[in-house]
Design a protein around this motif. Structure first.
Motif, PDB file in Angstrom:
ATOM      1  N   LEU A 243       0.831  -1.201   0.000  1.00  0.00           N
ATOM      2  CA  LEU A 243       0.000   0.000   0.000  1.00  0.00           C
ATOM      3  C   LEU A 243       0.868   1.254   0.000  1.00  0.00           C
ATOM      4  O   LEU A 243       0.559   2.234  -0.695  1.00  0.00           O
ATOM      5  CB  LEU A 243      -0.935  -0.015   1.217  1.00  0.00           C
ATOM      6  N   LEU A 244       1.951   1.239   0.765  1.00  0.00           N
ATOM      7  CA  LEU A 244       2.866   2.382   0.767  1.00  0.00           C
ATOM      8  C   LEU A 244       3.495   2.562  -0.613  1.00  0.00           C
ATOM      9  O   LEU A 244       3.654   3.687  -1.094  1.00  0.00           O
ATOM     10  CB  LEU A 244       3.954   2.180   1.815  1.00  0.00           C
ATOM     11  N   ASP A 266      -8.517   7.511  -2.804  1.00  0.00           N
ATOM     12  CA  ASP A 266      -8.581   6.308  -3.640  1.00  0.00           C
ATOM     13  C   ASP A 266      -7.623   5.231  -3.153  1.00  0.00           C
ATOM     14  O   ASP A 266      -7.930   4.032  -3.217  1.00  0.00           O
ATOM     15  CB  ASP A 266      -8.262   6.660  -5.090  1.00  0.00           C
ATOM     16  N   VAL A 267      -6.446   5.643  -2.666  1.00  0.00           N
ATOM     17  CA  VAL A 267      -5.475   4.671  -2.171  1.00  0.00           C
ATOM     18  C   VAL A 267      -5.979   4.030  -0.876  1.00  0.00           C
ATOM     19  O   VAL A 267      -5.810   2.822  -0.645  1.00  0.00           O
ATOM     20  CB  VAL A 267      -4.105   5.347  -1.950  1.00  0.00           C
ATOM     21  N   ALA A 268      -6.629   4.806  -0.019  1.00  0.00           N
ATOM     22  CA  ALA A 268      -7.037   4.302   1.299  1.00  0.00           C
ATOM     23  C   ALA A 268      -8.241   3.381   1.239  1.00  0.00           C
ATOM     24  O   ALA A 268      -8.376   2.482   2.084  1.00  0.00           O
ATOM     25  CB  ALA A 268      -7.335   5.479   2.222  1.00  0.00           C
ATOM     26  N   VAL A 269      -9.130   3.561   0.275  1.00  0.00           N
ATOM     27  CA  VAL A 269     -10.374   2.774   0.206  1.00  0.00           C
ATOM     28  C   VAL A 269     -10.286   1.835  -0.988  1.00  0.00           C
ATOM     29  O   VAL A 269      -9.983   2.254  -2.112  1.00  0.00           O
ATOM     30  CB  VAL A 269     -11.589   3.709   0.072  1.00  0.00           C
ATOM     31  N   ILE A 410       0.891   7.372   4.637  1.00  0.00           N
ATOM     32  CA  ILE A 410       0.341   7.737   3.326  1.00  0.00           C
ATOM     33  C   ILE A 410      -0.186   9.169   3.339  1.00  0.00           C
ATOM     34  O   ILE A 410      -0.135   9.873   2.326  1.00  0.00           O
ATOM     35  CB  ILE A 410      -0.751   6.743   2.877  1.00  0.00           C
ATOM     36  N   THR A 411      -0.679   9.634   4.495  1.00  0.00           N
ATOM     37  CA  THR A 411      -1.133  11.024   4.587  1.00  0.00           C
ATOM     38  C   THR A 411       0.049  11.977   4.488  1.00  0.00           C
ATOM     39  O   THR A 411      -0.055  13.051   3.872  1.00  0.00           O
ATOM     40  CB  THR A 411      -1.888  11.246   5.906  1.00  0.00           C
ATOM     41  N   ALA A 412       1.186  11.602   5.077  1.00  0.00           N
ATOM     42  CA  ALA A 412       2.380  12.444   4.993  1.00  0.00           C
ATOM     43  C   ALA A 412       2.839  12.584   3.545  1.00  0.00           C
ATOM     44  O   ALA A 412       3.274  13.660   3.117  1.00  0.00           O
ATOM     45  CB  ALA A 412       3.491  11.860   5.860  1.00  0.00           C
ATOM     46  N   ARG A 413       2.742  11.491   2.790  1.00  0.00           N
ATOM     47  CA  ARG A 413       3.137  11.568   1.385  1.00  0.00           C
ATOM     48  C   ARG A 413       2.188  12.498   0.620  1.00  0.00           C
ATOM     49  O   ARG A 413       2.623  13.274  -0.234  1.00  0.00           O
ATOM     50  CB  ARG A 413       3.135  10.173   0.759  1.00  0.00           C
ATOM     51  N   ALA A 414       0.913  12.414   0.924  1.00  0.00           N
ATOM     52  CA  ALA A 414      -0.043  13.318   0.278  1.00  0.00           C
ATOM     53  C   ALA A 414       0.209  14.762   0.706  1.00  0.00           C
ATOM     54  O   ALA A 414       0.058  15.692  -0.101  1.00  0.00           O
ATOM     55  CB  ALA A 414      -1.473  12.897   0.617  1.00  0.00           C
TER      56      ALA A 414
END
Length: 795
Positions: A243-244, A266-269, A410-414
């Motif tokens: 996922l990462l 979209d990545v999270a769900v 993933i939020t940090a990357r966003a």
């Protein structure tokens, strides 16, 4: 080591039956007939309770209520009336049509089946830390260790004689049994991965399954060894890494904040959450500086994106693009105030608090059964941009700390991508503001031409370019048109284009011809490029097109510095590209710039543009020029409407390059507005010329200007006779001002000076400067022209 014989009961046959939710038998096997004596046509359609003996009929409903699987010992009634006690296993199943029912399985034992093994080996088998089981060649369970019993929630006795799909009703059990059949047929080992939920667990486990053939000392295959290791933690770690990795590939593909927010959702769900939403602070809408104060109190954010496993995202309180107010005690507000992520398991106490502060959101949580939430601040490089929240309602497994760490990652990357988009947006807005301030806010109202313009900034990631244009009124009612394109993108390109336009205006004010003006502009660009201390780099490679139109002669003189040629549309609607020599781009200083003169009929249209209008990645410039001519030839009610038609016809919704377009419709001055005299080089002619000028002014109704015009004409004509060279010509032009022009063949320009008390000369130009509103000198190909303008207003 001595061996012992462990007697294990084998299975004579399996008795299976199916029933629906109402307890009616829907299927009857041969084994069931052998067990109870009923033929299929006698059993199917009967109530299961008719087959139970004693109190079992009353307890059957209670045993199966609310369960997906049940096992136990039951008493059945044989067809001849005697009682049969069996171990029964019941699975809830879904039929092809979607209806639910039950599969009933019972294994009937036969004579003992010997299995040779050492006593220590049997102990190791029973106490092994992984799932171990032995199946016979018919793929029925013979032995199971303690781990197998715990995983299946069944004792060895109750599982004995059952096939794996009958122990675990799951598609992966069918897949595993197929692998076991390959072991029996080939005698070779098999391995595979399986994913299924064990009884009492809400989370699906990952299993690494190994299958091996069992042979006796003669090499005869008598069974299959089944071994399964729980690899759930390893599987979860792999899934998080995947996922990462996917987040790294998918998030940040554009410099658009809303698009980045959609990519995060979209990545999270559905891999991490059943619902995900992204709210961004409103300062990002306006491109403002981030707030320096700590966020507190009710916080207003804009919904940038959300996604759900449910169609239409019904869990969302607001739609994408709408403002959402988060109360002070809400998870989002607390997350932003404290600057750290939070994990919530939804409890009654927590729901009571949320209902008091935000009843609408609490109602959605109750309606869709959200039981676990994560809230993560979107923060990068010391700036907070908003919050991302994740929820589960379909997945029964609550979020854990590992999930929170994954969500933060993933939020940090966003957040980094959103910050990049924010910085790009600010730079783009700054460049566009600079570009608009450096371009003319409105074009002058020219008497020589009707003009309109269009400027469209690029939508490409590289940013705003250095395109510019201008229209300038010149002496003698003439008009200058210019368009240019400085190399590069962003603020530097905008500044370079603005500097070129300013320099061009300055050169235009001294009435330089087009070719000479471009030469001076080329020298300026060369000096800028060589100036290492210049804050704004030179515009080497910039292009420019400069044109001067005279409405009296209807001549248009043009020169190009590597710029696309202009288009001309005649009054009859014929459009064509003007054949104009294209000199080198500005800043190279290699060749002179050749000017071309053409005559424009009244009503002709001249179109100047930058290459972004006619050239793109999908279209060659020749095709673009043909399309431009076709668009210009279309009838339009006005010049503005024609400009809109050209952009709409030639450009996509998001152009790759900046576009500047300048349209000019030529006007002409008739004989009723122009008077011309050829002046002999004789001083005596001055008085006659004054009389004829006075008569012309009377015809034009300009009696108030007779005195001053006589003085101006006398001084200018006298100077030309004394200091100039023939031929000498006087021209009056009645425009918004009265323009007086005296031309001769001498290239020596006069200079205004203040005469001393005893000087006999030197007062002529000083007197002209005092009487005229404006005056000046322009050099031409042969000679010069001295001009003066007087105001025609009634004041």
């Amino acid at each position: 080591m001595s061996s012992v014989v462990n007697e294990v009961r084998d299975v004579a046959y399996l008795a299976t039956a199916t029933m629906d939710e109402h307890g009616v038998v829907t299927g009857w096997s041969e084994g069931a007939q052998q067990l109870l004596g009923y033929r299929p046509e006698e059993a199917v359609g009967r109530a299961v309770t008719d087959l139970l003996a004693g109190a079992a009929a009353e307890e059957a409903g209670r045993c199966l209520a609310g369960r997906s699987r049940w096992s136990g010992r039951v008493a059945l009634r044989h067809r001849d009336g005697h009682r049969v006690d069996v171990e029964l296993l019941a699975h809830r199943v879904v039929a092809d049509g979607g209806a639910t029912g039950w599969l009933l399985v019972s294994a009937v034992a036969r004579e003992p089946w010997p299995l040779e093994a050492d006593a220590p080996a049997l102990g190791a088998f029973a106490q092994a830390p992984c799932i171990l089981a032995v199946f016979d060649t018919d793929l029925r369970l013979v032995r199971a260790n303690a781990e197998m019993e715990a995983a299946a929630a069944l004792t060895e006795d109750r599982m004995r004689g059952l096939r794996l799909p009958q122990i675990w009703s799951h598609p992966d059990s069918e897949k595993t049994e197929q692998a076991m059949r390959r072991v029996v047929e080939s005698g070779e080992r098999q391995s595979l991965e399986a994913y299924l939920r064990v009884p009492g667990e809400r989370r699906e486990h990952a299993w690494s399954v190994s299958l091996a053939p069992l042979k006796d000392h003669t090499g005869h295959l008598y069974g299959v060894c089944f071994a399964a290791h729980d690899t759930t933690r390893l599987h979860q770690a792999q899934q998080r890494l995947l996922l990462l990795n996917e987040a790294g590939k998918r998030i940040g593909s554009t410099l658009d904040m809303a698009h980045v927010a959609r990519e995060l959702a979209d990545v999270a769900v559905p891999r991490l959450a059943d619902f995900a939403g992204v709210d961004l602070l409103t300062f990002l809408d306006r491109g403002e500086v981030p707030p320096s104060d700590r966020l507190s109190g009710p916080i207003t954010m804009r919904r940038a994106a959300h996604r759900s496993v449910l169609p239409g995202t019904p869990e969302a309180v607001v739609d994408v693009g709408e403002l959402d107010i988060h109360p002070e005690s809400s998870p989002s507000a607390e997350c932003l105030a404290e600057g750290r992520a939070a994990l919530y398991q939804v409890t009654d106490d927590l729901m009571a608090r949320w209902e008091a502060q935000d009843p609408a959101r609490a109602a959605r949580i109750r309606e869709y059964g959200i039981h676990s939430e994560m809230v993560v601040p979107i923060r990068a490089r010391g700036v907070t941009f908003g919050v991302a929240f994740y929820a589960r309602h379909r997945s029964p497994v609550p979020f854990a700390q590992d999930d929170l760490l994954l969500a933060e990652e993933i939020t940090a990357r966003a957040a980094v991508s959103i910050d990049n988009a924010r910085r790009y947006k600010r730079e783009r807005m700054t460049a566009m503001t600079l570009q608009r301030n450096l371009l003319p806010r409105r074009l002058p109202d020219l008497t020589a031409m009707e003009v309109t313009s269009r400027y469209l900034p690029s939508e490409a990631r590289a940013g705003v370019g250095g395109d510019w244009f201008d229209a300038i009124p010149l002496s003698g009612a003439r008009a200058a048109l210019a368009v240019g394109d400085a190399v590069g993108r962003g603020i530097q390109a905008s500044a370079a284009g603005g500097r070129l336009r300013s320099a061009m205006r300055t050169l235009a004010d001294i009435d330089l011809p087009p070719g000479e003006l471009l030469t001076h502009l080329d020298d300026l660009v060369t000096r800028l490029s060589a100036d290492e201390d210049s804050e704004i780099p030179g515009a080497t490679g910039a292009t420019c097109l400069y044109a001067i139109y005279d409405p009296v002669s209807r001549h248009c003189t043009l020169a190009s510095a590597g710029h696309p040629p202009p288009a001309v549309v005649t009054p009859d609607g014929t459009a064509d590209i003007l054949d104009l020599p294209s000199g080198p781009p500005l800043g190279l200083g290699t060749l002179p710039f050749e000017a071309v003169e053409t005559e424009l009929s009244e009503g002709s249209l001249l179109a100047l543009y930058t290459d972004g209008l006619v050239k793109s990645r999908d279209r060659a410039i020749d095709e673009g020029l043909d399309a431009l001519c076709d668009a210009l030839a279309q009838p339009a009610p006005s010049l503005d409407a024609l400009g809109d038609t050209v952009l709409r016809t030639l450009l996509p919704a998001r152009p790759d390059d900046d576009v500047a377009l300048l349209l000019a419709r030529a006007r002409a001055f008739g004989p009723d507005r122009v008077a011309t005299w050829e002046i002999p080089p004789e001083p005596a002619v001055v008085s006659r010329i004054r009389r004829e000028v006075t008569a012309q002014l009377m015809d034009w109704g300009l009696e108030k200007l007779v005195f001053t015009t006589e003085l101006v004409v006398s001084e200018l004509v006298t100077n030309a006779i004394h200091y100039g060279q023939p031929p000498i010509r006087l021209r009056l032009i009645r425009d918004r001002t009265l323009i007086c022009e005296v031309s001769d063949s001498s290239s020596t320009a006069p200079h205004l000076r203040r005469a001393r008390a005893l000087d006999e000369g030197g007062r002529g130009l000083f007197l002209v400067a005092q009487l005229a509103q404006r005056w000046g000198t322009r050099l031409e190909v042969r000679g010069k022209t001295i001009w003066a303008e007087q105001d025609l207003s009634d004041d």
